[in-house]
Design a protein around this motif. Structure first.
Motif, PDB file in Angstrom:
ATOM      1  N   ARG A 145      82.584-127.178  18.883  1.00 40.17           N
ATOM      2  CA  ARG A 145      83.126-126.799  17.788  1.00 40.17           C
ATOM      3  C   ARG A 145      83.906-128.247  17.212  1.00 40.17           C
ATOM      4  NH1 ARG A 145      88.276-123.087  18.398  1.00 40.17           N
ATOM      5  NH2 ARG A 145      89.110-125.040  18.963  1.00 40.17           N
ATOM      6  N   CYS A 146      83.672-128.191  16.121  1.00 43.30           N
ATOM      7  CA  CYS A 146      84.120-129.720  15.330  1.00 43.30           C
ATOM      8  C   CYS A 146      85.533-129.521  15.143  1.00 43.30           C
ATOM      9  CB  CYS A 146      83.591-129.686  13.733  1.00 43.30           C
ATOM     10  SG  CYS A 146      84.290-131.006  12.874  1.00 43.30           S
ATOM     11  N   GLU A 147      86.137-130.536  16.012  1.00 43.19           N
ATOM     12  CA  GLU A 147      87.557-130.851  16.018  1.00 43.19           C
ATOM     13  C   GLU A 147      88.164-131.139  14.782  1.00 43.19           C
ATOM     14  OE1 GLU A 147      88.344-133.338  19.214  1.00 43.19           O
ATOM     15  OE2 GLU A 147      87.429-131.884  20.582  1.00 43.19           O
ATOM     16  N   THR A 148      87.580-131.748  13.968  1.00 44.87           N
ATOM     17  CA  THR A 148      88.033-132.386  12.472  1.00 44.87           C
ATOM     18  C   THR A 148      88.407-130.931  11.729  1.00 44.87           C
ATOM     19  OG1 THR A 148      86.463-134.013  12.640  1.00 44.87           O
ATOM     20  CG2 THR A 148      87.728-133.806  10.631  1.00 44.87           C
ATOM     21  N   CYS A 149      87.629-130.109  11.573  1.00 41.05           N
ATOM     22  CA  CYS A 149      87.842-128.858  10.680  1.00 41.05           C
ATOM     23  C   CYS A 149      88.074-127.524  11.513  1.00 41.05           C
ATOM     24  CB  CYS A 149      86.785-128.417   9.872  1.00 41.05           C
ATOM     25  SG  CYS A 149      85.252-128.136  10.509  1.00 41.05           S
ATOM     26  N   ASN A 150      88.342-127.598  12.935  1.00 41.02           N
ATOM     27  CA  ASN A 150      88.507-126.611  13.793  1.00 41.02           C
ATOM     28  C   ASN A 150      87.589-125.577  13.657  1.00 41.02           C
ATOM     29  OD1 ASN A 150      89.919-125.597  15.818  1.00 41.02           O
ATOM     30  ND2 ASN A 150      91.490-124.440  14.707  1.00 41.02           N
ATOM     31  N   PRO A 199      82.546-129.412   1.945  1.00 36.80           N
ATOM     32  CA  PRO A 199      82.295-129.431   3.332  1.00 36.80           C
ATOM     33  C   PRO A 199      82.784-130.373   4.239  1.00 36.80           C
ATOM     34  CG  PRO A 199      80.380-130.074   2.248  1.00 36.80           C
ATOM     35  CD  PRO A 199      81.436-129.786   1.195  1.00 36.80           C
ATOM     36  N   CYS A 200      83.400-130.219   5.452  1.00 34.89           N
ATOM     37  CA  CYS A 200      83.986-131.223   6.269  1.00 34.89           C
ATOM     38  C   CYS A 200      82.917-132.271   6.389  1.00 34.89           C
ATOM     39  CB  CYS A 200      84.352-130.576   7.441  1.00 34.89           C
ATOM     40  SG  CYS A 200      84.386-131.757   9.173  1.00 34.89           S
ATOM     41  N   THR A 201      83.477-133.528   6.242  1.00 39.06           N
ATOM     42  CA  THR A 201      82.626-134.748   6.467  1.00 39.06           C
ATOM     43  C   THR A 201      82.160-134.881   7.760  1.00 39.06           C
ATOM     44  OG1 THR A 201      84.395-136.289   6.562  1.00 39.06           O
ATOM     45  CG2 THR A 201      83.389-136.061   4.328  1.00 39.06           C
ATOM     46  N   THR A 202      82.986-134.623   8.998  1.00 44.48           N
ATOM     47  CA  THR A 202      82.523-134.846  10.319  1.00 44.48           C
ATOM     48  C   THR A 202      81.143-133.773  10.427  1.00 44.48           C
ATOM     49  OG1 THR A 202      84.557-135.105  10.817  1.00 44.48           O
ATOM     50  CG2 THR A 202      83.335-134.887  12.525  1.00 44.48           C
ATOM     51  N   CYS A 203      81.366-132.584  10.183  1.00 39.53           N
ATOM     52  CA  CYS A 203      80.060-131.781  10.536  1.00 39.53           C
ATOM     53  C   CYS A 203      79.184-131.323   9.527  1.00 39.53           C
ATOM     54  CB  CYS A 203      80.820-130.541  11.272  1.00 39.53           C
ATOM     55  SG  CYS A 203      81.817-129.513  10.197  1.00 39.53           S
ATOM     56  N   HIS A 204      79.498-131.749   8.166  1.00 40.98           N
ATOM     57  CA  HIS A 204      78.809-131.371   7.093  1.00 40.98           C
ATOM     58  C   HIS A 204      78.907-129.811   6.870  1.00 40.98           C
ATOM     59  CE1 HIS A 204      77.265-135.647   7.295  1.00 40.98           C
ATOM     60  NE2 HIS A 204      77.357-135.255   8.365  1.00 40.98           N
TER      61      HIS A 204
HETATM   62 ZN   LIG Z   1      83.983-130.148  10.818  1.00 44.06          ZN
END
Ligand SMILES: [Zn+2]
Ligand SMILES: [Zn+2]
Length: 373
Positions: A145-150, A199-204
């Motif tokens: 799970r992407c931590e940036t966007c939870n 979109p979140c830049t970490t996980c696109h």
């Molecule tokens: Zn993300």
């Protein structure tokens, strides 16, 4: 495979309920059962057709497929064959499960597209670890799970999705494949029915990203080479918060210095001196549980004979008790002896009578006969 409408065959309306279907089939079966018509082929064909119709309509899933796709739902590769003819019938149910496995449940299809993949982890264990069971901390590198966007997939806020234009939010698209109209996960939104506008830049926008994590796992006692342990929900993370896959730990056994293993039986090769073999005695083995195991050796034992010690082997997976410990006897012949030992053995030999090899028994006498000696 018959071409006539299944409902028509049974004399039913499309919306007929289960009881009506059953009643119609019973009535017809009684009327046209082949046993009553002395093998009349026309009646037999009719009976088969009615049975086939009933087989489909009595099953809610099959009936739903038939209502949706007609006979095409059950045609196997295009060759309209008799589903009651031997292997043909298996083909019938096979193709059926393929259809339902893939797209009959729209919710299932959506979940499958977004669900994280299952993972495999190969774990090497010592015999002692497998015997007692063991806790291990393993490191997994996988989509988490992407931590940036939870896990939401959005750059800001919790919601940044809009309905997918390709599939209109259904998460699936229809396509012709041979005789079937199949539904597949939508390629644009990958089955979620939504696309991410910010979109979140970490996980696109995926809501998951490659990461490393440590996981404590419990390995039960008694596992063996190839035992599979499933850890639910510890596989790859799903797309934007969808359910994770499972983790499968495959056990592998390290070689042990003393024991070979056959299921719950532990086998040890035990060299003993030829005097112990002749006179009897005992040997002591270090058991897998750390306790010593003493095994009595009867006098006159032969090389490769096996002595079994019950209940001193491996623990039983998901069970109670233990397997056996087996000592495989190897009689050793001395290669170096003191002068005194040699003298004693020479003395021992003088008491023995010469023995002929049993495998060649009578060989010399046969040779003498041949040459008339
Ligand atoms: Zn993300
Ligand atoms: Zn879509």
């Amino acid at each position: 495979m018959v071409n006539q409408d299944y409902y028509e065959l049974l004399g039913l309306q499309r919306g007929a309920d289960d009881a009506a279907i059953k009643a119609a089939y019973r009535r017809l079966a009684k009327e046209i059962h082949p046993d009553k018509h002395n093998g009349c082929s026309e009646k037999e064909a009719h009976f088969k057709a009615v049975s086939e119709a009933y087989d489909v309509l009595k099953d809610p899933q099959k009936r739903a497929a038939y209502d949706r796709f007609g006979h095409a739902a059950f045609k196997n590769g295009g060759g309209g064959h008799d589903p009651f003819g031997g292997s043909g019938f298996e083909g019938f149910s096979d193709i059926f499960s393929t259809i339902f496995g893939e797209f009959m449940d729209p919710r299932g299809a959506q979940q499958n597209a977004a669900r994280g993949a299952d993972l495999r982890y190969d774990l090497e264990l010592t015999l002692e670890e497998a015997f007692t069971g063991v806790g291990k901390t393993i490191t997994i590198e996988a989509l988490a799970r992407c931590e940036t966007c939870n896990g939401k997939g959005c750059a800001t806020g919790d919601k940044c999705s809009k309905t997918c234009a390709t599939c209109g939010g259904m998460g699936k698209v229809r396509a012709q494949q041979g005789f079937f109209v199949v539904e597949r996960g939508c390629p644009t939104c990958r089955g979620s029915g939504e696309v991410i506008s910010d979109p979140c830049t970490t996980c696109h926008g995926e809501g998951r990203a490659l990461g490393q994590r440590k996981l404590a796992v419990k390995i039960p006692a008694g596992v063996d080479e190839g035992t599979r342990i499933r850890v639910t929900g510890e596989g790859e993370a799903g797309v934007r918060g969808a359910s994770s896959g499972d983790l499968y730990i495959f056990a592998h056994m390290k070689r042990h210095s003393i024991f070979a293993r056959e299921g719950t039986t532990l086998i040890a090769d035990c060299p003993i001196s030829f005097t112990t073999a002749a006179l009897g005695g005992s040997i002591t083995l270090p058991g897998v549980d750390g306790h010593k195991v003493e095994i009595k050796i009867p006098a006159g034992i032969q090389s490769s004979e096996q002595l079994r010690h019950r209940g001193s082997g491996m623990s039983v997976l998901n069970g109670r008790g233990r397997g056996d410990l087996v000592a495989r006897i190897l009689v050793e012949t001395p290669s170096r002896m003191s002068a005194k030992q040699k003298k004693l053995l020479e003395e021992f030999r003088s008491t023995e009578t010469g023995e002929e090899c049993p495998a060649t028994k009578g060989f010399f006498s046969r040779v003498r006969e041949m040459f008339g000696a």
